[in-house]
Design a protein around this motif. Structure first.
Motif, PDB file in Angstrom:
ATOM      1  N   TYR A   1     -26.029  27.914  -7.087  1.00  0.00           N
ATOM      2  CA  TYR A   1     -24.634  28.053  -7.464  1.00  0.00           C
ATOM      3  C   TYR A   1     -24.475  27.923  -8.968  1.00  0.00           C
ATOM      4  O   TYR A   1     -25.202  27.198  -9.637  1.00  0.00           O
ATOM      5  N   ALA A   2     -23.481  28.639  -9.473  1.00  0.00           N
ATOM      6  CA  ALA A   2     -23.101  28.539 -10.883  1.00  0.00           C
ATOM      7  C   ALA A   2     -21.604  28.791 -10.972  1.00  0.00           C
ATOM      8  O   ALA A   2     -21.035  29.507 -10.149  1.00  0.00           O
ATOM      9  N   LEU A   3     -21.006  28.213 -11.970  1.00  0.00           N
ATOM     10  CA  LEU A   3     -19.610  28.510 -12.237  1.00  0.00           C
ATOM     11  C   LEU A   3     -19.525  29.868 -12.906  1.00  0.00           C
ATOM     12  O   LEU A   3     -20.439  30.274 -13.637  1.00  0.00           O
TER      13      LEU A   3
ATOM     14  N   VAL B   1     -16.242  30.854  -3.794  1.00  0.00           N
ATOM     15  CA  VAL B   1     -17.015  32.084  -4.018  1.00  0.00           C
ATOM     16  C   VAL B   1     -16.101  33.296  -3.857  1.00  0.00           C
ATOM     17  O   VAL B   1     -16.132  34.213  -4.685  1.00  0.00           O
ATOM     18  N   ASP B   2     -15.258  33.310  -2.823  1.00  0.00           N
ATOM     19  CA  ASP B   2     -14.328  34.426  -2.602  1.00  0.00           C
ATOM     20  C   ASP B   2     -13.363  34.611  -3.773  1.00  0.00           C
ATOM     21  O   ASP B   2     -13.025  35.741  -4.120  1.00  0.00           O
ATOM     22  N   ARG B   3     -12.931  33.524  -4.368  1.00  0.00           N
ATOM     23  CA  ARG B   3     -12.001  33.602  -5.496  1.00  0.00           C
ATOM     24  C   ARG B   3     -12.723  33.978  -6.803  1.00  0.00           C
ATOM     25  O   ARG B   3     -12.086  34.277  -7.786  1.00  0.00           O
ATOM     26  N   GLY B   4     -14.065  33.912  -6.807  1.00  0.00           N
ATOM     27  CA  GLY B   4     -14.814  34.270  -8.004  1.00  0.00           C
ATOM     28  C   GLY B   4     -15.027  33.133  -8.978  1.00  0.00           C
ATOM     29  O   GLY B   4     -15.560  33.334 -10.066  1.00  0.00           O
TER      30      GLY B   4
ATOM     31  N   ARG C   1     -22.754  32.706  -6.275  1.00  0.00           N
ATOM     32  CA  ARG C   1     -23.823  32.271  -5.384  1.00  0.00           C
ATOM     33  C   ARG C   1     -24.937  33.304  -5.452  1.00  0.00           C
ATOM     34  O   ARG C   1     -24.695  34.504  -5.370  1.00  0.00           O
ATOM     35  N   SER C   2     -26.155  32.834  -5.593  1.00  0.00           N
ATOM     36  CA  SER C   2     -27.312  33.724  -5.555  1.00  0.00           C
ATOM     37  C   SER C   2     -28.305  33.180  -4.544  1.00  0.00           C
ATOM     38  O   SER C   2     -28.231  32.026  -4.152  1.00  0.00           O
ATOM     39  N   GLY C   3     -29.228  34.010  -4.150  1.00  0.00           N
ATOM     40  CA  GLY C   3     -30.179  33.612  -3.119  1.00  0.00           C
ATOM     41  C   GLY C   3     -29.576  33.835  -1.751  1.00  0.00           C
ATOM     42  O   GLY C   3     -28.448  34.280  -1.605  1.00  0.00           O
TER      43      GLY C   3
END
Length: 132
Positions: free
Chosen positions: A80-82, A64-67, A71-73
């Motif tokens: 999660y999604a790519l 997530v930090d690298r993008g 992440r939602s919610g």
């Protein structure tokens, strides 16, 4: 079968991901729906990899930090999604449509490549040391 047009594999070494994060990314890539949505919770990915909750959380946080992963919610309800720039798509036209939509709103989220604190050692110059 989804196709992907990104050069992500060529830049994985620059992202300084842990082996566990690479494994998590592999599972997510394999299990994604067209467009990058991943209908799995961290615990389900951990069941496949058997790395433990703490390692799983650290790996997901790094992605997530690298993008690479969005992440939602909140709380235990994370979805999660790519990143759309690295997600797989069912067709070229679906990919083009999503990229047009992303560009209309400022572009896909950036993938963050960390800067080296100092230059990496040159090959053949002294010993290489593992960095944690």
């Amino acid at each position: 079968m989804l196709f992907n047009t990104t050069g992500l594999l060529g830049m994985l070494h620059q992202l300084q991901l842990t082996p566990t994060a690479i494994d998590v990314l592999s599972v997510m890539t394999k299990c994604q729906r067209s467009g990058g949505a991943v209908d799995m919770k961290q615990a389900e990915i951990d069941e496949i990899l058997n790395v433990g909750q703490a390692s799983m959380s650290r790996a997901m946080a790094l992605l997530v930090d690298r993008g690479l992963v969005l992440r939602s919610g909140n709380g235990r309800g994370h979805r999660y999604a790519l990143n759309p720039a690295v997600a797989g798509y069912a067709s070229q036209s679906e990919f083009e449509s999503e990229m047009s939509r992303q560009l209309a709103t400022g572009g896909p989220p950036p993938i963050l490549v960390p800067d080296y604190a100092r230059r990496p050692p040159k090959a053949g110059k002294g010993e290489l040391h593992a960095v944690a």
